[in-house]
Design a protein around this motif. Structure first.
Motif, PDB file in Angstrom:
ATOM      1  N   ALA A  10      44.607  39.416 -80.883  1.00 48.80           N
ATOM      2  CA  ALA A  10      44.930  40.385 -82.173  1.00 48.80           C
ATOM      3  C   ALA A  10      44.901  39.787 -83.311  1.00 48.80           C
ATOM      4  N   ARG A  11      45.493  38.589 -83.622  1.00 50.17           N
ATOM      5  CA  ARG A  11      45.571  37.893 -84.824  1.00 50.17           C
ATOM      6  C   ARG A  11      44.116  37.780 -85.408  1.00 50.17           C
ATOM      7  N   ASP A  12      43.239  37.296 -84.460  1.00 49.68           N
ATOM      8  CA  ASP A  12      41.774  37.089 -84.877  1.00 49.68           C
ATOM      9  C   ASP A  12      41.134  38.467 -85.477  1.00 49.68           C
ATOM     10  N   VAL A  13      41.443  39.322 -84.656  1.00 46.83           N
ATOM     11  CA  VAL A  13      40.961  40.767 -85.067  1.00 46.83           C
ATOM     12  C   VAL A  13      41.314  41.175 -86.376  1.00 46.83           C
ATOM     13  N   VAL A  14      42.450  40.655 -87.128  1.00 48.25           N
ATOM     14  CA  VAL A  14      43.025  40.892 -88.167  1.00 48.25           C
ATOM     15  C   VAL A  14      42.619  40.062 -89.252  1.00 48.25           C
ATOM     16  N   MET A  15      42.588  38.836 -88.763  1.00 48.12           N
ATOM     17  CA  MET A  15      42.184  37.771 -89.703  1.00 48.12           C
ATOM     18  C   MET A  15      40.589  37.731 -90.127  1.00 48.12           C
ATOM     19  N   THR A  16      39.773  37.929 -89.327  1.00 48.31           N
ATOM     20  CA  THR A  16      38.341  38.209 -89.568  1.00 48.31           C
ATOM     21  C   THR A  16      37.956  39.201 -90.617  1.00 48.31           C
ATOM     22  N   ALA A  17      38.963  40.087 -90.883  1.00 48.27           N
ATOM     23  CA  ALA A  17      38.821  41.052 -92.003  1.00 48.27           C
ATOM     24  C   ALA A  17      38.894  40.680 -93.183  1.00 48.27           C
ATOM     25  N   ARG A  44      47.681  37.931 -77.891  1.00 48.54           N
ATOM     26  CA  ARG A  44      47.174  38.790 -76.750  1.00 48.54           C
ATOM     27  C   ARG A  44      45.776  39.017 -76.952  1.00 48.54           C
ATOM     28  N   HIS A  45      44.855  39.201 -76.107  1.00 46.97           N
ATOM     29  CA  HIS A  45      43.432  39.492 -76.006  1.00 46.97           C
ATOM     30  C   HIS A  45      43.342  40.902 -76.408  1.00 46.97           C
ATOM     31  N   PHE A  46      42.624  41.200 -77.405  1.00 43.62           N
ATOM     32  CA  PHE A  46      42.542  42.824 -77.996  1.00 43.62           C
ATOM     33  C   PHE A  46      42.136  43.728 -77.009  1.00 43.62           C
TER      34      PHE A  46
END
Length: 263
Positions: free
Chosen positions: A97-104, A139-141
């Motif tokens: 979830a953190r990477d989903v946000v960070m890649t924005a 957690r995995h998205f």
């Protein structure tokens, strides 16, 4: 003060049919706009044009002081927070979830496309916390519920401290609990005076959060009427927009309910 979003005389034609016809919308920095219309009225096309993912056939699009056609769209998109119900399917399920946000930060879908540092991870965590999903950051998205995924995507839309946030039916496909949790965080966002201007697309009256200031009714691709919530969001306009006699009430919690009445 720079206007956050200006759509001037927008017409959008696809396969010989006007999806949008001479639409005008101006969103100022302190405003929270609601776009309401039946299925097929052009709501998604309108917000995709505002998010710079579609080009109008006719008309001028200006976002955060930049005019489409005279600016680098990829760079400008990084200043726009955009969430749609379908975006979750574009993400790799194994991303955290953190990477989903960070890649924005770079309008990317994968971490390996760009370099990130600790300040980026801290900003992503801050956005997740704001959407009440900070505990899910590792957690995995793909393991999250639909409601949790949408709140992670809302956090993603805030990663770059955007100048405007565009939400295209973010509660679509959510169950009752997920919808209510989402409405609560949207309400916090809309009522926070420090939040960027907001445009929310919906056709469900009971999903409208407190704090929305203006409404545009879209009917058959054209603006039926637009104005402040106090003046324009009423049973008469709602009935005309959906071509059905509807009753509308504002509940004690300041949210709305609507239902059909007999002719």
């Amino acid at each position: 003060m720079v206007c956050a979003l200006a759509l001037d005389n927008i017409t959008f034609n696809r396969d010989g049919r006007n999806i949008l016809d001479q639409v005008n919308l101006r969103v100022e920095s302190e405003q929270r706009w609601l776009i309401v219309g039946a299925n097929g009225s052009g709501k998604t096309s309108l917000v995709r044009i505002a998010a710079l993912y579609e080009h109008p056939t006719v008309g001028v699009v200006s976002v955060l002081g930049e005019t489409l056609g005279t600016t680098d769209v990829r760079t400008l998109r990084q200043r726009i927070g955009y969430v749609s119900a379908s975006f979750a399917s574009e993400l790799r399920p194994a991303l955290s979830a953190r990477d989903v946000v960070m890649t924005a930060k770079n309008a990317a879908l994968e971490t390996w496309w760009h370099d990130y540092d600790e300040s980026d991870r801290e900003q992503a965590q801050k956005c997740l916390d704001q959407m009440n999903v900070g505990g899910l950051s590792d957690r995995h998205f793909g393991t999250l519920s639909s409601g949790e995924q949408q709140r992670v995507l809302l956090a993603r839309s805030l990663m770059n401290e955007p100048g405007i946030v565009l939400l295209d039916e973010p509660s679509a496909r959510l169950d009752l609990a997920g919808r209510e949790q989402l409405v609560m965080v949207l309400q916090n966002l809309a009522c926070d005076v420090s939040s960027p201007p907001l445009v929310l697309v919906t056709h469900h009256v009971d999903e409208i959060p407190r704090g929305m200031t203006h409404v545009l009714f879209l009917k058959n691709g054209s603006v039926m009427t637009a104005g402040s919530m106090e003046e324009s969001f009423n049973a008469a306009n709602l009935s005309e927009c959906f071509e059905m006699k509807l009753e509308l009430v504002r509940r004690a919690d300041q949210r709305f309910s609507a239902w059909a009445t007999q002719a």
